[in-house]
Every structure is written in C-alpha cells, then in structure tokens.
Design a protein around this motif. Structure first.
Motif, PDB file in Angstrom:
ATOM      1  N   PHE A   1     -11.747   8.672  20.123  1.00 22.43           N
ATOM      2  CA  PHE A   1     -11.298   9.785  19.279  1.00 22.43           C
ATOM      3  C   PHE A   1     -10.216   9.321  18.304  1.00 22.43           C
ATOM      4  CE2 PHE A   1      -7.633  12.739  19.273  1.00 22.43           C
ATOM      5  CZ  PHE A   1      -8.098  13.655  18.332  1.00 22.43           C
ATOM      6  N   LEU A   2      -9.301   8.456  18.792  1.00 22.95           N
ATOM      7  CA  LEU A   2      -8.256   7.920  17.916  1.00 22.95           C
ATOM      8  C   LEU A   2      -8.857   7.135  16.762  1.00 22.95           C
ATOM      9  CD1 LEU A   2      -5.268   6.477  19.985  1.00 22.95           C
ATOM     10  CD2 LEU A   2      -5.239   8.209  18.213  1.00 22.95           C
ATOM     11  N   VAL A   3      -9.845   6.290  17.103  1.00 23.83           N
ATOM     12  CA  VAL A   3     -10.462   5.457  16.066  1.00 23.83           C
ATOM     13  C   VAL A   3     -11.133   6.337  15.011  1.00 23.83           C
ATOM     14  CG1 VAL A   3     -12.270   3.756  15.609  1.00 23.83           C
ATOM     15  CG2 VAL A   3     -10.759   3.490  17.584  1.00 23.83           C
ATOM     16  N   VAL A   4     -11.873   7.346  15.472  1.00 19.57           N
ATOM     17  CA  VAL A   4     -12.548   8.245  14.536  1.00 19.57           C
ATOM     18  C   VAL A   4     -11.512   8.958  13.660  1.00 19.57           C
ATOM     19  CG1 VAL A   4     -13.900  10.359  14.372  1.00 19.57           C
ATOM     20  CG2 VAL A   4     -14.588   8.565  15.946  1.00 19.57           C
ATOM     21  N   SER A   5     -10.407   9.357  14.260  1.00 19.01           N
ATOM     22  CA  SER A   5      -9.369  10.058  13.489  1.00 19.01           C
ATOM     23  C   SER A   5      -8.786   9.156  12.417  1.00 19.01           C
ATOM     24  CB  SER A   5      -8.244  10.522  14.409  1.00 19.01           C
ATOM     25  OG  SER A   5      -8.749  11.344  15.418  1.00 19.01           O
ATOM     26  N   VAL A   6      -8.575   7.879  12.761  1.00 18.24           N
ATOM     27  CA  VAL A   6      -8.022   6.955  11.767  1.00 18.24           C
ATOM     28  C   VAL A   6      -9.009   6.771  10.617  1.00 18.24           C
ATOM     29  CG1 VAL A   6      -7.304   4.574  11.353  1.00 18.24           C
ATOM     30  CG2 VAL A   6      -6.498   5.777  13.378  1.00 18.24           C
ATOM     31  N   ALA A   7     -10.297   6.688  10.947  1.00 18.44           N
ATOM     32  CA  ALA A   7     -11.303   6.550   9.887  1.00 18.44           C
ATOM     33  C   ALA A   7     -11.307   7.790   8.992  1.00 18.44           C
ATOM     34  CB  ALA A   7     -12.678   6.321  10.490  1.00 18.44           C
ATOM     35  N   TYR A   8     -11.198   8.940   9.611  1.00 16.73           N
ATOM     36  CA  TYR A   8     -11.155  10.202   8.854  1.00 16.73           C
ATOM     37  C   TYR A   8      -9.926  10.224   7.943  1.00 16.73           C
ATOM     38  CZ  TYR A   8     -10.947  15.329   8.213  1.00 16.73           C
ATOM     39  OH  TYR A   8     -10.892  16.587   7.695  1.00 16.73           O
ATOM     40  N   GLY A   9      -8.773   9.823   8.506  1.00 11.47           N
ATOM     41  CA  GLY A   9      -7.563   9.731   7.689  1.00 11.47           C
ATOM     42  C   GLY A   9      -7.750   8.726   6.563  1.00 11.47           C
ATOM     43  N   GLY A  10      -8.449   7.627   6.852  1.00 10.74           N
ATOM     44  CA  GLY A  10      -8.682   6.594   5.838  1.00 10.74           C
ATOM     45  C   GLY A  10      -9.457   7.131   4.650  1.00 10.74           C
ATOM     46  N   VAL A  11     -10.445   7.998   4.916  1.00  8.35           N
ATOM     47  CA  VAL A  11     -11.202   8.588   3.817  1.00  8.35           C
ATOM     48  C   VAL A  11     -10.261   9.350   2.901  1.00  8.35           C
ATOM     49  CG1 VAL A  11     -12.984  10.245   3.196  1.00  8.35           C
ATOM     50  CG2 VAL A  11     -13.297   8.786   5.191  1.00  8.35           C
ATOM     51  N   TRP A  12      -9.422  10.180   3.499  1.00  5.42           N
ATOM     52  CA  TRP A  12      -8.525  11.000   2.671  1.00  5.42           C
ATOM     53  C   TRP A  12      -7.424  10.181   2.020  1.00  5.42           C
ATOM     54  CZ3 TRP A  12      -9.432  15.501   0.584  1.00  5.42           C
ATOM     55  CH2 TRP A  12     -10.458  16.280   1.132  1.00  5.42           C
ATOM     56  N   LEU A  13      -7.004   9.118   2.681  1.00  5.22           N
ATOM     57  CA  LEU A  13      -6.021   8.232   2.059  1.00  5.22           C
ATOM     58  C   LEU A  13      -6.627   7.575   0.825  1.00  5.22           C
ATOM     59  CD1 LEU A  13      -3.169   7.019   2.374  1.00  5.22           C
ATOM     60  CD2 LEU A  13      -4.228   5.117   3.584  1.00  5.22           C
ATOM     61  N   ALA A  14      -7.887   7.139   0.965  1.00  2.00           N
ATOM     62  CA  ALA A  14      -8.561   6.521  -0.183  1.00  2.00           C
ATOM     63  C   ALA A  14      -8.720   7.533  -1.318  1.00  2.00           C
ATOM     64  CB  ALA A  14      -9.913   5.962   0.242  1.00  2.00           C
ATOM     65  N   ILE A  15      -9.055   8.775  -0.955  1.00  2.00           N
ATOM     66  CA  ILE A  15      -9.197   9.814  -1.982  1.00  2.00           C
ATOM     67  C   ILE A  15      -7.854  10.028  -2.692  1.00  2.00           C
ATOM     68  CG2 ILE A  15      -9.546  12.296  -2.327  1.00  2.00           C
ATOM     69  CD1 ILE A  15     -11.705  12.153  -0.121  1.00  2.00           C
ATOM     70  N   ALA A  16      -6.785  10.149  -1.890  1.00  2.00           N
ATOM     71  CA  ALA A  16      -5.460  10.370  -2.485  1.00  2.00           C
ATOM     72  C   ALA A  16      -5.082   9.205  -3.394  1.00  2.00           C
ATOM     73  CB  ALA A  16      -4.417  10.544  -1.386  1.00  2.00           C
ATOM     74  N   MET A  17      -5.390   7.975  -2.964  1.00  2.00           N
ATOM     75  CA  MET A  17      -5.047   6.812  -3.786  1.00  2.00           C
ATOM     76  C   MET A  17      -5.892   6.764  -5.048  1.00  2.00           C
ATOM     77  SD  MET A  17      -4.051   3.802  -1.110  1.00  2.00           S
ATOM     78  CE  MET A  17      -3.805   2.608  -2.407  1.00  2.00           C
ATOM     79  N   LEU A  18      -7.140   7.196  -4.934  1.00  2.00           N
ATOM     80  CA  LEU A  18      -7.989   7.256  -6.133  1.00  2.00           C
ATOM     81  C   LEU A  18      -7.344   8.160  -7.184  1.00  2.00           C
ATOM     82  CD1 LEU A  18     -10.646   6.762  -7.693  1.00  2.00           C
ATOM     83  CD2 LEU A  18     -11.623   8.687  -6.456  1.00  2.00           C
ATOM     84  N   PHE A  19      -6.872   9.323  -6.748  1.00  2.00           N
ATOM     85  CA  PHE A  19      -6.216  10.225  -7.697  1.00  2.00           C
ATOM     86  C   PHE A  19      -4.917   9.621  -8.222  1.00  2.00           C
ATOM     87  CE2 PHE A  19      -8.786  13.664  -5.608  1.00  2.00           C
ATOM     88  CZ  PHE A  19      -9.509  13.974  -6.742  1.00  2.00           C
ATOM     89  N   SER A  20      -4.231   8.847  -7.370  1.00  3.39           N
ATOM     90  CA  SER A  20      -2.975   8.245  -7.828  1.00  3.39           C
ATOM     91  C   SER A  20      -3.236   7.149  -8.860  1.00  3.39           C
ATOM     92  CB  SER A  20      -2.174   7.693  -6.649  1.00  3.39           C
ATOM     93  OG  SER A  20      -2.536   6.358  -6.384  1.00  3.39           O
ATOM     94  N   VAL A  21      -4.457   6.603  -8.853  1.00  2.19           N
ATOM     95  CA  VAL A  21      -4.813   5.631  -9.888  1.00  2.19           C
ATOM     96  C   VAL A  21      -5.266   6.358 -11.152  1.00  2.19           C
ATOM     97  CG1 VAL A  21      -6.496   3.853 -10.511  1.00  2.19           C
ATOM     98  CG2 VAL A  21      -5.423   3.793  -8.274  1.00  2.19           C
ATOM     99  N   LEU A  22      -5.956   7.489 -10.948  1.00  6.44           N
ATOM    100  CA  LEU A  22      -6.516   8.220 -12.090  1.00  6.44           C
ATOM    101  C   LEU A  22      -5.456   8.919 -12.921  1.00  6.44           C
ATOM    102  CD1 LEU A  22      -9.731   9.901 -10.634  1.00  6.44           C
ATOM    103  CD2 LEU A  22      -9.605   8.236 -12.484  1.00  6.44           C
ATOM    104  N   PHE A  23      -4.448   9.487 -12.272  1.00 10.02           N
ATOM    105  CA  PHE A  23      -3.469  10.289 -13.001  1.00 10.02           C
ATOM    106  C   PHE A  23      -2.095   9.651 -12.977  1.00 10.02           C
ATOM    107  CE2 PHE A  23      -6.599  13.299 -11.223  1.00 10.02           C
ATOM    108  CZ  PHE A  23      -7.147  13.739 -12.418  1.00 10.02           C
ATOM    109  N   ARG A  24      -1.445   9.625 -14.141  1.00 10.69           N
ATOM    110  CA  ARG A  24      -0.095   9.076 -14.203  1.00 10.69           C
ATOM    111  C   ARG A  24       0.921  10.031 -13.578  1.00 10.69           C
ATOM    112  NH1 ARG A  24       0.446   4.772 -18.070  1.00 10.69           N
ATOM    113  NH2 ARG A  24      -1.349   3.517 -17.523  1.00 10.69           N
ATOM    114  N   SER A  25       0.604  11.325 -13.608  1.00 10.25           N
ATOM    115  CA  SER A  25       1.547  12.299 -13.056  1.00 10.25           C
ATOM    116  C   SER A  25       1.287  12.471 -11.560  1.00 10.25           C
ATOM    117  CB  SER A  25       1.385  13.622 -13.796  1.00 10.25           C
ATOM    118  OG  SER A  25       1.679  14.686 -12.927  1.00 10.25           O
ATOM    119  N   THR A  26       2.355  12.322 -10.762  1.00  8.35           N
ATOM    120  CA  THR A  26       2.179  12.451  -9.317  1.00  8.35           C
ATOM    121  C   THR A  26       1.848  13.889  -8.944  1.00  8.35           C
ATOM    122  OG1 THR A  26       4.559  12.724  -9.111  1.00  8.35           O
ATOM    123  CG2 THR A  26       3.698  10.539  -8.708  1.00  8.35           C
ATOM    124  N   ALA A  27       2.383  14.846  -9.703  1.00 11.08           N
ATOM    125  CA  ALA A  27       2.094  16.254  -9.405  1.00 11.08           C
ATOM    126  C   ALA A  27       0.607  16.532  -9.607  1.00 11.08           C
ATOM    127  CB  ALA A  27       2.927  17.167 -10.299  1.00 11.08           C
TER     128      ALA A  27
END
Ligand SMILES: Nc1ncnc2c1ncn2[C@@H]1O[C@H](COP(=O)(O)OP(=O)(O)O)[C@@H](O)[C@H]1O
Ligand SMILES: [Mg+2]
Lengths: 312, 326
Positions: free
Chosen positions: B172-198
């Motif tokens: 369950f821990l491993v699956v949770s980390v993978a799930y978090g990884g998806v959203w971390l990647a999504i958040a980082m994608l937006f942080s690359v796309l937009f100069r504004s953090t907001a």
C-alpha cells in the motif's frame, strides 16, 4: 594563438525572423577585460548565453578555452564563471550555504571548498556576512557574492552580464575595482553593459554592439580616433589674455571650441599641453586648468550611429 | 531553448552530473521548510479522524482471521463517513502539488536558474534531482504517517499484525508513493509551463478538482451518450460498465483506489466491471493470497508508474526547450 580564450566566428542567433545576433566575430585574449557594450536589446545577453551553451546557436561557432559550448557544455561551464544579469541567490540560505551548493555542483572536495569560500568572500569584502542569510543582502552585495562565486570556482574566464546595472556610484566603483582584481589574478573578463561611460575605464578593449552586430571594436582610444578623428583632446581654462587666439596659433592644433566661460576644448594632432602652457603664460595669462580629456565612448557611439544614419 | 536531436545526441558528459548535490539540497530545503510542516499537520488532521474512529469500532471485533489491521485503513466509520484510504486518495495529490508546484518557476523568479545552470550540470540533473527529492520527502512523510497508524493500532488493538498484513501494508505504501509521484510530476509540469507560481498552483489544483468532482460525472455522461437506450442483456450491461471503468481509469485517483482496494481488502477478487464503491462487500469470499492480489492490481500499478513517467517526460522535454533568462 595560445592566449586566445574565446573566439567567435560568424556567431548567429535567430528568434523567428528576428536576428538577435547577426554573424559576429570577436576574440578575447587571456588576461584582458573585454567590454561588450550597447543599448538594451542589442544582443549582448544572447551572445553570452551562446558562449555558455545555455542557448543554442543558429549559426557560426564559438570556441571557449578550446571547447565547443554546444557539444561540451560541461567542460566550458567547469572553467567559466558567469554572473547573470540581476543575479539571484537562495534567500533562505546564508552566503556560505549558497556557495557550498555551488562548490558541490563543481565537485570541489568539502575541506577545500570551505577554505576557498572563506578566501573568496574575503576578496570581495563580504567575510563579515558569510553566515547571514542572503535575503538581507543589498543589490551590490549580491553582485559581489556573484563575483565571490567566480573567485571560488577559480574560473579562467569570467563572463559578467550588466554587472553594474542598478548599483549606486560607490558600489559601482567598488565592483569595478573587484573586476580589476579578477584581471590581476589572471582571469580573462568579458563584461556587458548598456552604460558605456561607466565601464569604459576598466575595459582594455570594447566591442560596440547595435542590433545584433558589432559596429566597432578596439581600445577606447582607437575607437575615438576612428570615429571622432585622430587627435588629442584637452581642456584649457585660463584668463587674462586672448586665450582662444593664442590656442589657434599653437602648432598642431586643429579645433578650438569654447566650453563655457573661460574654458576651451582643444583638439590637436599631438600632445600640445606644454606648448599651450608656455604660450599662455608668456602672453601674461593666468592658466587655471590644463587637462588631458579621455575620449568618451558615449560620444563615440552617438557620433558613429549619427553618421551611419546620415549615410543611409 | 531548442535543442536539435542530432546535437543533443552528440553532447558530451553524463546527464546525471550534479544529480547528487541537487537532490541533497532540494531534500534539505523540503524537510526544513514551513510548507512541509503545514502539509504534515494537514495530513495528520485528515488522517486522525478516520483512523481514531476505525480503531474505536475495531476494538470490539475479536476475530484473529479477519485482517484486523488492514481494516484500520479501509473501514468507513459511521461518525466520519470516510475511510483512511479515501482520505489519502484526496490528500496525497494535495501534498504532491504542495511539494512541486513551484519547483522550477521559483528558480526563474529568484533568478537562480541561469546561475545554477552555468555550473557544470545539465538541465536533466536539475529536473530529476528536484523530482526525486520531492518524491523522497513525500515518501518520508507517508512512511511516518503509516508508522503512526500501525503504532496506534498496536497500542489500541493489543494484537500484532500478521506477516501478510505487513506485506500488504507495505505494498500500500509503494502504491501511495507512485500515486504521489504522478501528482508531483503533474505539479512540476505546471511549474515548467508557467512562470507564475500562483498560476501553476491554480492549474494543478484545478486539475485535481476536475478529476475528483467533474471527471466521474463526465465519464457517466459519456457512457450514457454511447450506451444503447435500452440495455437488454448482461453482456450489454458489462460492455457499458467497461467503457465507464475505462474512462474512470484516466483519473489517477481511480487507479489508486482500485490498487489499494486489491491490497487492503484481500477478499476482492475482481476490479471490474463494477465501480469500486460497489465492490466492497459485494463479493465476499475467501481472501486471495497476496501474490494473487498483486497480480490483479498489477495493471493499476503499471498505469500509475507509466503516468508518472509520461508526465515527467513531458515536463523534461518542455524544460529542455525553455529559455533560461528570466
Ligand atoms: N526568447 C526570445 N524570443 C524572442 N526574442 C528574444 C528572446 N530573447 C531575446 N530576444 C530578442 O533578442 C534581442 C537581443 O536581446 P538580448 O540579447 O537580451 O539583448 P541585450 O542583452 O543586449 O539587452 C532583443 O531584441 C530581444 O527582444
Ligand atoms: Mg541583457
């Protein structure tokens, strides 16, 4: 040409249909300070980024210390220090922690990094704020911290983008002094600025940039001779005689232009200061000032482009 | 910054030069940040209620064979109305977004990016180092939470978990980390796309809300659009449900809840075509062995990991082309 550290040939950068840098050639020698001068948008920063491999070239080539920044950016970046325009540091970290991070990226062993950091901070007069957060630093201190980073890196070439912009006259003076210090340590320095007169005093050679092209390149005196005409400009302040008349009589004098009450700007084809002093004094005049005038880059620049426009 | 492929292929030096220092710096930044403390408090607050009420309920159960420990995670206590894993399903994206939404654009805004990239590292190392540090931080927080829950279970239930329960809990821990990884990647994608953090925070949160609130509705709307007006056979019904499930599985949250269901409710024998909410209790039987459960949820785990990799790759490609000047 063992003492050439940077050599650009036909270096070009195109953004869409806009030629930001248009086939420029220049070379920088070891131990000199080279100024890349020109107005905002001239293409100075773009040129610098291409030299560091931080943006791709559209044409031509550049060689930095024998490496190609396009294919060997890591080799170039190991040896070249870069102070970006309006440099930033991690505000929540101290100056020491910021430099430590850089040292780790450079794979400098920990022990050595500590001594290098202390030395570098000493050399830019920031030793007393080594453990203060960068958030508390003024603009001038940040620029100096950027210089300290280059010193710590033991870079062979320092590339400084607009190092003095936004600084007050005193900080500018201090920073220029530190740039001279880099040169004394054997570092080749390339600096860019849109403030021609501020940096002309430190530059051994300059390239005047305009619209992506290098219009003029050489020492300040060479450029002045080329554009303003050969000659030694001097300033004369005197009273008690027909000074203008006397000045025109002196052998070698080409032009005499009044510069306000009792002052004249004289251009001659040689150094005529001794003759001028002698003539005025023997004519019974009182000589109050006799100064060798530095040609002003600003003037060179303005005149050059006025003439270029007129010719067009 | 455009890097044409033939040139990129010929560039020299390892793309991972400097990965270690970047990772260590980002990790220490995360662990010492106020934001991290806020996120932890947040998770504790949301997790504490379901766990505490589950434990209240479970204290009365005396059945040594009933995967008691796993039920701390899955039980839906009446007072709270939400199980611990359902709360995590909701909270994990929020944590990951909190860790990643400003990772690249803040370097632009602080004007540190060009200075850091003028050191001998490639952009690859910077982006990957940031991602791995975020994921590690997230994993550390999750493990701490997991240990707290298990510890509380030990204290209050008075029986140790069985080996297979620990194994499923770790899965369950491993699956949770993978799930978090998806959203971390999504958040980082937006942080690359937009100069504004907001803006990047807003977009990431918007996507999160979209998947939680709108996507299930949209999926059922699409299904009712394509389904025949009258369902006459069981096959037809199954086919419609398959489409619905397929659509729902585009949401990382669905993959997570299915995988977790398979792991933490050993009696789950199939994940389709019914919706997971209908699954629980619907098929009660002998619990599956751990490896069988793992086999069943393998597609979900692969899906999560693949999603993480694809989104990270997109962020990577865009970051490579970006101009470094602020
Ligand atoms: N990413 C970009 N896209 C399009 N044009 C750009 C970009 N970056 C810079 N330019 C243009 O390139 C020219 C040179 O810019 P720059 O090198 O920053 O000038 P300087 O540093 O001399 O002020 C400018 O006209 C600028 O508008
Ligand atoms: Mg610039």
């Amino acid at each position: 040409m063992a003492d050439t550290v940077i050599e650009a040939r036909g270096l070009t950068k195109v953004y869409g249909s806009h030629r930001a840098v248009d086939a420029i050639d220049f070379s920088i020698r070891r131990g000199e300070i080279f100024g890349l001068l020109g107005p905002n948008g001239a293409g100075k920063t773009t040129t610098i980024l291409m030299m560091l491999g931080l943006t791709e070239t559209s044409g031509g080539s550049v060689d930095v210390l024998g490496f190609d920044p396009v294919r060997q950016p890591l080799e170039v970046k190991r040896r070249v220090g870069y102070l970006p325009d309006a440099v930033g540091f991690y505000d929540h970290l101290t100056a020491r922690e910021n430099l430590r991070y850089t040292a780790r990226l450079l794979a400098i062993p920990r022990r050595e990094a500590e001594t290098r950091i202390a030395e570098a901070m000493e050399s830019v007069k920031l030793a007393d704020v080594l453990d203060k957060r960068v958030a508390t630093f003024s603009r001038g201190m940040r620029q100096r911290l950027g210089i300290a980073e280059i010193v710590m890196k033991r870079a062979e070439v320092a590339i400084l983008d607009e190092p003095t912009s936004g600084l007050d006259p005193h900080s500018t003076f201090e920073l220029l002094e530190m740039i001279r210090g880099l040169k004394r340590a054997g570092v080749a320095v390339l600096l860019s600025s849109h403030l021609l007169d501020r940096v002309q005093s430190v530059c051994d050679r300059v390239a005047l940039f305009n619209k992506g092209r290098i219009a003029l390149m050489g020492t300040v005196v060479e450029l002045a001779n080329q554009v303003l005409g050969a000659g030694h400009p001097i300033l004369v302040e005197a009273t008690g005689a027909d000074v203008a008349g006397i000045l025109r009589e002196v052998e070698g004098v080409q032009t005499v232009v009044p510069e306000g009450e009792g002052a004249w700007r004289v251009v001659a084809d040689r150094d005529v200061r001794a003759a001028v002093a002698h003539r005025i004094v023997t004519a019974g005049g009182a000589l109050t000032r006799l100064a060798d005038l530095q040609p002003s880059l600003e003037e060179v620049y303005t005149r050059y482009f006025e003439e270029a426009r007129r010719a067009a | 910054m455009r890097r044409n492929d033939s040139r990129a292929a010929r560039r020299q030096g390892s793309p991972f030069t400097g990965l270690g220092p970047v990772f260590m710096k980002e990790l220490s930044d995360h662990l010492s940040s106020v934001r991290m403390m806020v996120l932890t408090l947040f998770v504790l607050a949301f997790g504490a209620f379901p766990v505490a009420s589950s434990l209240q309920t479970l204290r009365t159960v005396v059945d040594p064979n009933s995967f008691l420990f796993l039920r701390i995670f899955t039980l839906e206590p009446e007072q709270v109305g939400i199980s611990f894993i359902a709360a995590l399903n909701f909270i994990i994206p929020l944590m990951a977004i909190g860790l990643g939404f400003d990772s690249v654009n803040s370097e632009f805004n602080r004007r540190t990016l060009s200075r850091v990239l003028s050191q001998p590292i490639y952009r690859d190392a910077l982006l990957l180092g940031k991602f791995l540090a975020g994921l590690t931080t997230f994993a550390v927080a999750l493990v701490a939470l997991w240990l707290i829950v298990v510890g509380a279970g030990l204290l209050l239930l008075g029986v140790p978990p069985r080996g297979v329960e620990v194994a499923r809990g770790l899965g369950f821990l491993v699956v949770s980390v993978a799930y978090g990884g998806v959203w971390l990647a999504i958040a980082m994608l937006f942080s690359v796309l937009f100069r504004s953090t907001a803006t990047s925070a807003l977009c990431a949160l918007g996507l999160w809300l979209f998947f939680f609130l709108l996507w299930p509705q949209l999926a059922s709307a699409v299904v009712s659009g394509v389904a025949p007006s009258e369902i006459r056979s069981l096959e037809e019904y199954a086919a419609v449900q398959d489409i619905a499930m397929g659509l729902m599985r585009f949401s990382p949250g669905t993959l997570f809840s299915e995988a977790v269901l398979g792991l933490l409710s050993p009696e789950t024998r199939t994940l389709g075509p019914m919706l997971p909410a209908q699954m629980r209790g619907a098929i009660m039987g002998a619990p599956l062995p751990f490896d069988q459960s793992l086999l069943m949820i393998w597609p979900q785990i692969t899906g999560l990991v693949a999603g993480m990799v694809v989104v990270f790759a997109a962020a990577y490609v865009i970051f490579q082309r970006e101009e470094v000047r602020a």
